[in-house]
Design an enzyme around this catalytic site. Structure first.
Site, PDB file in Angstrom:
ATOM      1  N   SER A 127       0.834  -1.201   0.000  1.00  0.00           N
ATOM      2  CA  SER A 127       0.000   0.000   0.000  1.00  0.00           C
ATOM      3  C   SER A 127       0.869   1.252   0.000  1.00  0.00           C
ATOM      4  O   SER A 127       1.980   1.256   0.546  1.00  0.00           O
ATOM      5  CB  SER A 127      -0.860  -0.028   1.268  1.00  0.00           C
ATOM      6  N   TYR A 152      -2.187  -1.128  10.823  1.00  0.00           N
ATOM      7  CA  TYR A 152      -2.406  -1.779   9.528  1.00  0.00           C
ATOM      8  C   TYR A 152      -1.283  -1.390   8.563  1.00  0.00           C
ATOM      9  O   TYR A 152      -0.639  -2.233   7.949  1.00  0.00           O
ATOM     10  CB  TYR A 152      -3.762  -1.368   8.937  1.00  0.00           C
ATOM     11  N   LYS A 156       2.191  -3.502   6.638  1.00  0.00           N
ATOM     12  CA  LYS A 156       2.623  -3.513   5.233  1.00  0.00           C
ATOM     13  C   LYS A 156       4.107  -3.158   5.144  1.00  0.00           C
ATOM     14  O   LYS A 156       4.863  -3.750   4.387  1.00  0.00           O
ATOM     15  CB  LYS A 156       1.790  -2.528   4.400  1.00  0.00           C
ATOM     16  N   ASN A 182      -5.406   4.272  -4.185  1.00  0.00           N
ATOM     17  CA  ASN A 182      -6.759   4.071  -3.629  1.00  0.00           C
ATOM     18  C   ASN A 182      -7.635   3.241  -4.558  1.00  0.00           C
ATOM     19  O   ASN A 182      -8.262   3.790  -5.465  1.00  0.00           O
ATOM     20  CB  ASN A 182      -7.418   5.420  -3.356  1.00  0.00           C
TER      21      ASN A 182
END
Ligand code: UFG
Length: 355
Positions: A127, A152, A156, A182
């Site tokens: 991400s 979160y 990553k 996104n």
């Protein structure tokens, strides 16, 4: 014989679109999923779209014994695409240990199983959150990663560091980490799309659920950012474009075209749209008026984030094909289809109770 790919989290939002793209590119797919944030019905929907029913193995990848047992059965696979992870930013701040345990133990178990059974190729679902608060825009892959705001996001970042160490320690293991901006949109059939558990965290599902009447009002988090209309800017990317990028990345590893054992690519369109841009486009496309109100900024949000996508364009030969209109109209089509189906089921059960 078809080349077999293991897709963890293949019943989820990005996973299911990638499974479809893999099948359409003649791969055999084995899905490993615990169905914690998805449903078995996805398999039927994939079947409707592709005429192929991928094999689903329901497994908790935190269980190393089970993970290895399943990988042994499928040790003829040539690669793994690893989506399985919890992904709610807010929840991760409240329950960091749940997120670290789930996202990192699953990753370690998958890598160990690959190591044991000699499956050499790995694509990781990363991400843009790994860039933290960017100093310069657009963000290139050369930007230093920073500790993300949420647990979160940090899973990553840590996962990429684990991959860095692991790929360096092995001569015959390669990985590509795909850093999504996104993801929004849904499959053009309207059969597959994003289905958030409970109240959506992300903008697009919140908009479609408000428009369809499940949520009363969309809250716009801040209009005092230093952007053209004061609302935050993001790089939205169609989930079907993302799915294609996974297939191309996997083919790159299979064909040994990767330049280094661990590569990183930004996946976005390179265009930034504000929250108000999205709302205005949605209202136009759906011909509905959205009930929304501006409120305070959301903690942890950055004002502006969009990608430099030249590396993926040049190196992978991939670029996003679908524009914002297609992203929004497919999201809306999916929401409408899904709710129609739920209402039919509800009507049916009400009738049955009355009978
Ligand atoms: N927003 C609202 N109202 C909402 C939801 C979102 O105004 O109800 C705004 C946010 O403040 C933000 C924009 O819409 O400015 C986009 O928000 P999303 O929650 O859809 O997406 P984020 O950019 O916050 O998060 C996304 C991914 C994360 C990832 C992050 C990386 O969903 O998984 O990008 O930057 F970590």
């Amino acid at each position: 014989m078809k080349r077999k790919i293991i897709v963890t989290g293949g019943c989820g939002y990005i996973g299911s679109h990638t499974v479809i793209a893999l099948i359409q590119n003649n791969f055999e797919v084995i899905i490993l999923d615990d169905l914690s944030n998805s449903s078995k019905e996805t398999i039927e929907r994939i079947y409707k779209i592709t005429d192929v029913k991928p094999k689903l193995v329901i497994v908790d990848l935190k269980n190393d014994f089970e993970t290895k047992r399943i990988f042994e059965i499928h040790k003829d696979a040539i690669g793994v695409i690893h989506f399985a992870a919890h992904k709610a930013v807010g929840e991760s701040i409240e329950k960091p240990l749940v997120y670290y345990k789930n996202n990192l133990c699953s990753l370690l178990n998958v890598l160990e199983a690959q190591n044991q059974f000699g499956i050499k190729n790995f694509i990781f679902s990363s991400s843009a959150t790994v860039y933290g608060l960017p100093k310069k825009l657009p963000i290139t892959e050369a930007n230093k990663t920073q500790r993300p705001f949420s647990s979160y996001g940090n899973t990553k970042k840590i996962a990429e560091e684990i991959l860095d160490d692991f790929t360096k320690s092995k001569s015959d293991f390669s990985a590509i980490s795909l850093r999504y901006f996104n993801p929004i949109g849904a499959h053009e059939s309207g059969l597959i799309g994003e289905l958030p558990n409970g109240i959506p965290n992300n903008l697009m599902p919140y908009i479609t659920q408000t428009a369809i009447g499940i949520r009363e009002k969309l809250m716009v988090y801040g209009n005092d950012y230093p952007t053209r209309d004061g609302t935050a800017i993001r790089d939205y990317i169609h989930v079907e474009d993302l799915a294609q990028a996974h297939v191309i990345a996997m083919q790159r590893l299979i064909n040994n075209e990767n330049k280094t054992v661990l590569e990183f690519f930004n996946l976005g369109t390179g265009n930034g749209y504000s929250v108000l841009d999205i709302i205005n486009s949605f209202e136009k496309i759906s011909e509905t008026k959205l009930n929304y109100e501006v409120t305070d900024r959301r903690a942890g949000d950055v004002p502006e984030l969009y990608a430099e996508v030249e590396l993926a364009n040049k190196t992978l030969g991939w670029s996003a094909q679908k524009d914002l209109n297609e992203m929004i109209s497919s999201s809306w089509k999916w929401e409408q289809n899904f709710r129609k189906k739920i209402n039919k089921v509800l009507d049916f059960s009400i009738k049955k109770t009355q009978d």
